[in-house]
Each structure stands twice: as C-alpha cells, then as structure tokens.
Design a protein around this motif. Structure first.
Motif, PDB file in Angstrom:
ATOM      1  N   HIS A  28       0.817  -1.219   0.000  1.00  0.00           N
ATOM      2  CA  HIS A  28       0.000   0.000   0.000  1.00  0.00           C
ATOM      3  C   HIS A  28       0.849   1.266   0.000  1.00  0.00           C
ATOM      4  O   HIS A  28       0.331   2.356  -0.249  1.00  0.00           O
ATOM      5  CB  HIS A  28      -0.953   0.007   1.204  1.00  0.00           C
ATOM      6  CG  HIS A  28      -0.269   0.148   2.530  1.00  0.00           C
ATOM      7  ND1 HIS A  28       0.406  -0.881   3.127  1.00  0.00           N
ATOM      8  CD2 HIS A  28      -0.133   1.223   3.364  1.00  0.00           C
ATOM      9  CE1 HIS A  28       0.914  -0.475   4.276  1.00  0.00           C
ATOM     10  NE2 HIS A  28       0.606   0.797   4.446  1.00  0.00           N
ATOM     11  N   GLU A  68      -3.243   5.632   0.536  1.00  0.00           N
ATOM     12  CA  GLU A  68      -3.892   5.472   1.833  1.00  0.00           C
ATOM     13  C   GLU A  68      -3.202   6.195   2.991  1.00  0.00           C
ATOM     14  O   GLU A  68      -3.872   6.775   3.833  1.00  0.00           O
ATOM     15  CB  GLU A  68      -3.995   3.972   2.183  1.00  0.00           C
ATOM     16  CG  GLU A  68      -4.775   3.145   1.176  1.00  0.00           C
ATOM     17  CD  GLU A  68      -6.237   3.537   1.087  1.00  0.00           C
ATOM     18  OE1 GLU A  68      -6.761   4.129   2.042  1.00  0.00           O
ATOM     19  OE2 GLU A  68      -6.858   3.254   0.039  1.00  0.00           O
ATOM     20  N   THR A  69      -1.882   6.177   3.079  1.00  0.00           N
ATOM     21  CA  THR A  69      -1.228   6.624   4.318  1.00  0.00           C
ATOM     22  C   THR A  69      -0.104   7.625   4.077  1.00  0.00           C
ATOM     23  O   THR A  69       0.969   7.529   4.693  1.00  0.00           O
ATOM     24  CB  THR A  69      -0.693   5.427   5.127  1.00  0.00           C
ATOM     25  OG1 THR A  69       0.272   4.713   4.349  1.00  0.00           O
ATOM     26  CG2 THR A  69      -1.821   4.491   5.527  1.00  0.00           C
ATOM     27  N   ASP A  71      -5.290  11.143  -1.651  1.00  0.00           N
ATOM     28  CA  ASP A  71      -4.373  11.113  -0.506  1.00  0.00           C
ATOM     29  C   ASP A  71      -3.237  12.123  -0.647  1.00  0.00           C
ATOM     30  O   ASP A  71      -2.611  12.492   0.347  1.00  0.00           O
ATOM     31  CB  ASP A  71      -3.805   9.702  -0.342  1.00  0.00           C
ATOM     32  CG  ASP A  71      -3.142   9.475   1.012  1.00  0.00           C
ATOM     33  OD1 ASP A  71      -3.554  10.136   1.991  1.00  0.00           O
ATOM     34  OD2 ASP A  71      -2.233   8.634   1.099  1.00  0.00           O
TER      35      ASP A  71
END
Length: 339
Positions: free
Chosen positions: A57, A88-89, A115
């Motif tokens: 990811h 995502e992060t 993101d």
C-alpha cells in the motif's frame, strides 16, 4: 501569508515523478509509461524516482518517501512534481518532511489529489508555496473536457493569469477506467447529466477568498494540528474552502465534517465548495444532508456537486490562489488568479 507561485513550466523543464503514498503495480506500468511519454512529447524531461513500488500500500518506507519528495521539491532543476496517484497513508510523511528546507528553496509546483491532498494542503499552509489539487500523473493522458483545466494548464500559465473554469454539464456515473485492460485510454466517459447545487438556500452565490481544501477522509486526521491551520493563509480576505468525500457513507462524512468545523478548519470560509461523491447515502441521511448538517451553522454559501471530487471529470484548484465562485441560474464558474 504571502503566497509564492512557482514559475510557469516550459518545454525543456524537468518533471519529477515519485509515489509519496501508493506506488504502481506491474499491471499498471503500461499506463505509467503512457503518461510519461505524453509529458515527454510535450517537451519535458521526466525523472522517475526510486519510490515507485506498487506491491504494497506504500511505495517505500516513510523515511525514503519523505527524503525523495523533499529532494525533488528542493532540487532547482526540477520544476514540478506529480505523483502517479494517491493512496492510503501519506500522513506518515508529514513529521519527516523538511518543510523549512522546502520553504527556503525556489518554489516547485506539486500537483495531485485524493491522498496527495494530505501533503499539498499542509505544504501550502506551512510554506506559502501554491500547490495544485487536480489530476494525478495517471490522469494526464485524458483529454480535458470543455470548460475545465488540467494541472498542466495551471502550471504553464503565466503569473497574473485568470484561470476560468465552468462545469461541463456531464459526469461519469460509474467507476474508473481499467488501465490494465486499456493503458492508452484518453477519452473520458461522461454519461450522466450534472450541475452544481446550492445546499444552504436559494439565490445567487458570488464569493471570493484564498483557495484551500482537499479530501475529507484524509484531511480530517490533520484537523486541529499545525498542518491544517488556515489562519495565516486567510489573512483579512477569507477563504474559499473546497472539500470532497471520496467514498465514505453519509454518517461518516457528517461526523468528519463536524469534526473539521469544530477544529476550526472552516472558521475563515466565505463559501464552501463540495465535490461530487460516490459515497453512499444512509437510510435517513443523504450526502447533501450530511454536508448541510455539519456546515450549515457556518452561515456561508455551500455549493455541492462541484468537479473537485473522486467523480470524473476533475477541475484543477490552486491552493493559495485568489478565487471567486459564481453560481446562478444562468451560470456557474470558478475563477482563480495567480496573483
């Protein structure tokens, strides 16, 4: 805060590609190659970084992603940075980015959405450097619908340019194109009628201020921190705040927007623009009702179904630019000035 605009991109300039969030899986490399070739065909030199792995990811450990992004944003030979897409992060990069070094360097354009707004919104708020919320690299090969501007239209515009965008009147009802099956796709499928919607009442909207915003699901996690402090950017003229829900259900979106309002993110808003969303309604609460429940107490115009969300097509908004939004029965438009 004095907003600093990077100089316009010109043929021969270098564009850096890195994945500060998700990388590119092997099955998607064909689309990456198409996007890079398109930029090269326009006369740009493209440098692809090492943080591009798409097997997980994130493309690399946070320290490596932060170091590569900082290096690109401070390299005087790199005039723009554009990730392949979001992820995502990206939030894990914020404490590792050298914002002081970035602020001292000659400004470099950075574009992206989803993101990536976790990074470009704090970048503008902490350094004063304008950033572009719009297409990512993988979107670049698409032909831009009439009335809209791509990120390349923005970053090549001379200082002082007025950038006018109007809704094309169509959007895509389904999901995204399958780049695995057709990496060369360039035509957007816009199969549903569309238009902007005023949520807080009736009558004409004509409001202005500095633009700032991004993806609700990622920015909510920064609310109340220095990374999302809008007070310096607002100054005395106020803000045009834009937000968009990627896919959260109406209840979650409502809670997120309430939290962002309570944390002060909308305190200086002269108006709020809300992106069109595919997020599902709840049984007793629609997405529009969720926005109005959370942001209605602001007492400012709220215009929804704007092309700044996860629904195709996309307009490009410059964080830090002076903007003006008009929405009447006769016309809808947003004008940005790179002042």
């Amino acid at each position: 805060m004095t907003v600093r605009y990077p100089r316009p991109l010109r043929p021969g300039d270098r564009i850096g590609v890195t994945s500060p969030s998700s990388g590119v899986a092997e099955a998607m490399r064909g689309r990456l190659d198409v996007a890079v070739r398109d930029l090269e065909a326009r006369g740009y030199e493209v440098v692809v970084g090492r943080c591009m792995d798409g097997s997980r990811h994130v493309s690399a450990p946070a320290a490596e992603r932060a170091a590569e992004l900082t290096a690109l944003l401070t390299d005087p030979t790199v005039r723009a940075v554009v990730p392949p897409w979001g992820g995502e992060t990206a939030i894990d990069l914020l404490p590792l980015l050298d914002f002081g070094r970035i602020a001292e360097a000659e400004p470099t354009w950075m574009a992206g959405w989803s993101d990536i707004s976790t990074l470009i919104t704090p970048l503008t708020l902490l350094t004063g450097v304008a950033t572009v919320h719009g297409n990512n690299l993988m979107d670049t090969p698409y032909r831009t619908p009439p009335g809209l501007l791509s990120w390349l239209d923005i970053v090549t515009a001379p200082r002082g340019t007025e950038l006018r965008q109007t809704p094309p009147g169509r959007h895509r009802s389904g999901g995204f194109d399958d780049f695995r099956a057709d990496p060369e796709v360039r035509d957007l499928t816009l199969d549903a009628e569309a238009g902007w919607t005023r949520l807080d009442g009736t009558g004409d909207v004509d409001a202005g201020g500095r633009l700032i915003g991004g993806c609700v699901e990622t920015l909510v996690n920064l609310a109340g921190t220095r990374y999302l402090d809008t007070s310096a950017l607002a100054g005395d003229e106020g803000l045009l705040v834009y937000v968009e829900v990627a896919d959260a259900d109406a209840f979650t979106a409502c809670r997120h927007l309430h939290g962002m309002r309570l944390a002060g993110f909308f305190d200086h808003a002269a108006a709020v623009l809300v992106g069109r969303t595919r997020g599902p309604d709840a049984r007793t609460l629609t997405q529009h009702e969720a926005v109005l429940d959370a942001l209605g107490p602001l007492g400012v115009p709220i215009v929804a179904d704007v092309e700044c969300g996860h629904v195709v097509p996309y307009l490009s908004l410059v964080n830090g630019a002076r903007g003006r939004v008009v929405h009447t029965a006769a016309r809808s438009e947003i004008v940005q000035t790179l002042d």
